[in-house]
Scaffold this motif. Structure first.
Motif, PDB file in Angstrom:
ATOM      1  N   GLU A  21       3.693  10.656   1.930  1.00  0.00           N
ATOM      2  CA  GLU A  21       4.483   9.457   2.233  1.00  0.00           C
ATOM      3  C   GLU A  21       5.513   9.203   1.137  1.00  0.00           C
ATOM      4  OE1 GLU A  21       5.709   6.065   4.307  1.00  0.00           O
ATOM      5  OE2 GLU A  21       4.281   7.589   4.955  1.00  0.00           O
ATOM      6  N   MET A  22       5.120   9.414  -0.119  1.00  0.00           N
ATOM      7  CA  MET A  22       6.052   9.235  -1.239  1.00  0.00           C
ATOM      8  C   MET A  22       7.226  10.199  -1.111  1.00  0.00           C
ATOM      9  SD  MET A  22       3.217   8.899  -4.275  1.00  0.00           S
ATOM     10  CE  MET A  22       4.367   9.429  -5.526  1.00  0.00           C
ATOM     11  N   GLN A  24       0.828  -1.216   0.000  1.00  0.00           N
ATOM     12  CA  GLN A  24       0.000   0.000   0.000  1.00  0.00           C
ATOM     13  C   GLN A  24       0.862   1.265   0.000  1.00  0.00           C
ATOM     14  OE1 GLN A  24      -3.834  -0.126   2.425  1.00  0.00           O
ATOM     15  NE2 GLN A  24      -2.864  -2.010   3.101  1.00  0.00           N
ATOM     16  N   ARG A  25       2.085   1.169   0.515  1.00  0.00           N
ATOM     17  CA  ARG A  25       3.000   2.305   0.447  1.00  0.00           C
ATOM     18  C   ARG A  25       3.607   2.429  -0.955  1.00  0.00           C
ATOM     19  NH1 ARG A  25       7.469   2.394   4.954  1.00  0.00           N
ATOM     20  NH2 ARG A  25       7.639   4.552   4.231  1.00  0.00           N
ATOM     21  N   LEU A  26       3.849   1.283  -1.599  1.00  0.00           N
ATOM     22  CA  LEU A  26       4.529   1.295  -2.900  1.00  0.00           C
ATOM     23  C   LEU A  26       3.581   1.504  -4.080  1.00  0.00           C
ATOM     24  CD1 LEU A  26       7.053  -1.626  -2.316  1.00  0.00           C
ATOM     25  CD2 LEU A  26       7.604   0.795  -2.480  1.00  0.00           C
ATOM     26  N   ASN A  27       2.323   1.067  -3.956  1.00  0.00           N
ATOM     27  CA  ASN A  27       1.386   1.166  -5.075  1.00  0.00           C
ATOM     28  C   ASN A  27       1.268   2.571  -5.654  1.00  0.00           C
ATOM     29  OD1 ASN A  27       0.614  -1.441  -5.675  1.00  0.00           O
ATOM     30  ND2 ASN A  27      -1.053  -1.493  -4.189  1.00  0.00           N
ATOM     31  N   LEU A  68      -1.463  18.064  -0.870  1.00  0.00           N
ATOM     32  CA  LEU A  68      -1.095  16.664  -0.999  1.00  0.00           C
ATOM     33  C   LEU A  68      -1.856  15.817   0.014  1.00  0.00           C
ATOM     34  CD1 LEU A  68       2.774  16.558  -1.551  1.00  0.00           C
ATOM     35  CD2 LEU A  68       0.949  17.037  -3.163  1.00  0.00           C
ATOM     36  N   THR A  69      -2.217  14.627  -0.397  1.00  0.00           N
ATOM     37  CA  THR A  69      -2.801  13.663   0.543  1.00  0.00           C
ATOM     38  C   THR A  69      -1.687  13.006   1.355  1.00  0.00           C
ATOM     39  OG1 THR A  69      -2.629  11.883  -1.074  1.00  0.00           O
ATOM     40  CG2 THR A  69      -4.677  13.160  -1.060  1.00  0.00           C
TER      41      THR A  69
END
Length: 501
Positions: A145-146, A13-16, A139-140
């Motif tokens: 996180e990205m 879910q972090r990488l998607n 930003l969300t």
């Protein structure tokens, strides 16, 4: 379950969002560059958000896309730039404004799930739809996180930006995230302070480093640096003021607890920052003093040494880009053609003058050619020196660095047998340490403070009482540095307390 599956769904879910960034957009020849363009656009929006700049509407994002493409020296038409802009805001057609979707495997449920996310969302603080104004985007959490994932690798944010981000989080009521963000700031200040300590040692041992390290010569812009530190101090005061006001507005116990933790972390960060600022200004003062009192150290040598100027300072550091360059440098040394031959009496005179000097050079070079021996830390000496500190901690609960000068001379001498004994003081200035070493193997310990405590407990069993306690440092910003054995030291305390449950 195999440990490789642990937390697998969260990882995906972090990488998607990274995998999906720009995916499916038809932008022709820009396709290979699309993710890079979009990442820069997200960063620009993020910085504007931090600085309370409301130029984050769709038209502004379209301009950011255009400016980014120009900056990257790429070509794009209006249709491509419009597609990139809309492709960051939603998936598919504009009238549906659909969020992005990606599949991930949930190792707990053992099933495929759908993750729904967006990169940007409406910023309620700046958007007033009732007045007919356009949506201002921010930003969300997913997009942030990205950016933070990339920051951990690039370390691109300055102290000021970290402070502004913390303010933004507090303003939005995200106190836990603000507390976590301060860990990044503490880590950055610690790294910068370690670099300053290293530079200070090198400058004292070899003042000529100031000729080489042009980036560290800050005497000329000292006023700007002091102004920057003052601005950062003002930011800390603003953050503490925001916390106090939030405390008064919210009486819920859990919010009060989170704010208390945040306040404690801010105070610790501000103390670290003050010490870092003092160290930088002290180094600048040392630089000015060295140049004023020892001008001859900074005179350029009129004689050119092949080994120093060409081999060590150029070839060894930068390398040669082509064999032709090396040939141009070496050819004159080995050329059989001599355009001018010295008279015989000149040669004998020069030989007699340089005979001793040549011998010194040969001896020096022979010494340098010997194989280097690896230096091994004598931990017995280190723990013997530190045992006096922990005896004091055991009795009084704190030990000030200033008390080193009050120890018996034979004890003070122990601190200079191994350089690591002194260096460990700087390690204790990192974030607080919960002592958990007693039931671990030494080879599993990576923190040098833990290695010291482990060895102390093995040598002196009475220190096992520190297991489970918290060690932390306190700093008095008003305290003046003191001189101890020709070392100028900024005083602080190591303290011990029971860890709260």
């Amino acid at each position: 379950m195999n440990e490789s599956w642990e937390g697998f769904a969260q990882r995906m879910q972090r990488l998607n969002p990274l995998f999906e960034l720009g995916r499916g957009m038809e932008v022709g020849e820009l396709k290979p560059h699309l993710q890079t363009i979009l990442m820069q656009v997200l960063l620009t929006i993020f910085y504007r958000e931090l600085n309370d700049d409301d130029q984050r509407r769709k038209s502004d994002i379209r301009y950011i896309v255009e400016d980014t493409i120009k900056q990257m020296k790429l070509l794009a038409d209006d249709k491509q730039m419009d597609r990139i802009t809309s492709g960051l805001l939603y998936q598919g057609k504009e009238e549906y404004s659909k969020p992005f979707e990606a599949l991930y495997y949930d190792e707990i449920r053992q099933s495929w799930e759908t993750q729904v996310f967006r990169y940007v969302t409406m910023d309620e603080l700046y958007t007033n739809l009732e007045m007919g104004s356009s949506i201002v985007y921010k930003l969300t959490d997913v997009a942030q996180e990205m950016i933070f994932m990339s920051r951990e690798m690039a370390e691109e944010f300055s102290i000021t930006i970290e402070q502004l981000y913390s303010m933004q989080l507090i303003k939005n009521g995200n106190f836990r995230k603000a507390t976590r963000n301060l860990d990044h700031l503490i880590s950055r200040v610690n790294r910068l302070m370690a670099n300053e300590f290293t530079f200070q040692k090198e400058m004292i041992n070899n003042p000529k480093i100031l000729l080489v390290e042009e980036g560290m010569q800050r005497a000329d812009n000292r006023e700007e640096i002091e102004k920057q530190f003052e601005e950062e101090k003002t930011h800390f005061r603003t953050i503490l003021s925001m916390i106090e006001k939030t405390k008064q507005r919210n009486e819920e116990d859990f919010i009060q607890r989170e704010l208390a933790i945040l306040q404690e972390k801010i105070s610790h960060t501000r103390q670290l920052h003050d010490r870092f600022a003092k160290l930088v200004i002290q180094n600048i003062s040392n630089e000015i003093k060295l140049k004023a009192e020892n001008p001859s150290l900074f005179w350029e040598n009129s004689l050119v040494s092949f080994r120093e100027h060409y081999y060590e300072n150029w070839l060894m550091k930068e390398g040669a880009h082509s064999l032709d360059t090396i040939e141009k440098v070496l050819a004159p040394l080995f050329s059989p053609k001599n355009e001018f031959i010295l008279p015989l009496d000149w040669i004998w005179g020069e030989q007699e003058f340089n005979e001793q000097q040549l011998a010194d050079v040969v001896i020096e070079e022979e010494t340098e050619d010997r194989a280097p021996t690896q230096r091994v830390t004598n931990w017995d000496s280190v723990i013997k020196a530190w045992s006096y500190v922990f005896q004091y901690l055991q009795t009084y609960g704190e030990f000030s660095l200033m008390k080193l000068a009050e120890l018996p001379m034979e004890v003070q001498d122990l601190w200079f047998e191994e350089s690591e004994s002194i260096d460990l003081w700087m390690m204790f200035d990192k974030k607080p340490l919960k002592v958990q070493v007693l039931h671990r193997k030494e080879e599993t310990l990576s923190d040098e403070r833990e290695i010291l405590l482990f060895k102390l407990m093995m040598e002196y069993p009475q220190f096992q009482m520190f297991e489970g306690l918290k060690l932390f440092t306190q700093f008095d910003s008003q305290a003046e540095p003191f001189l101890w054995h020709q070392m100028k030291i900024t005083p602080f305390k190591i303290c011990v307390q029971e860890e709260r449950g």
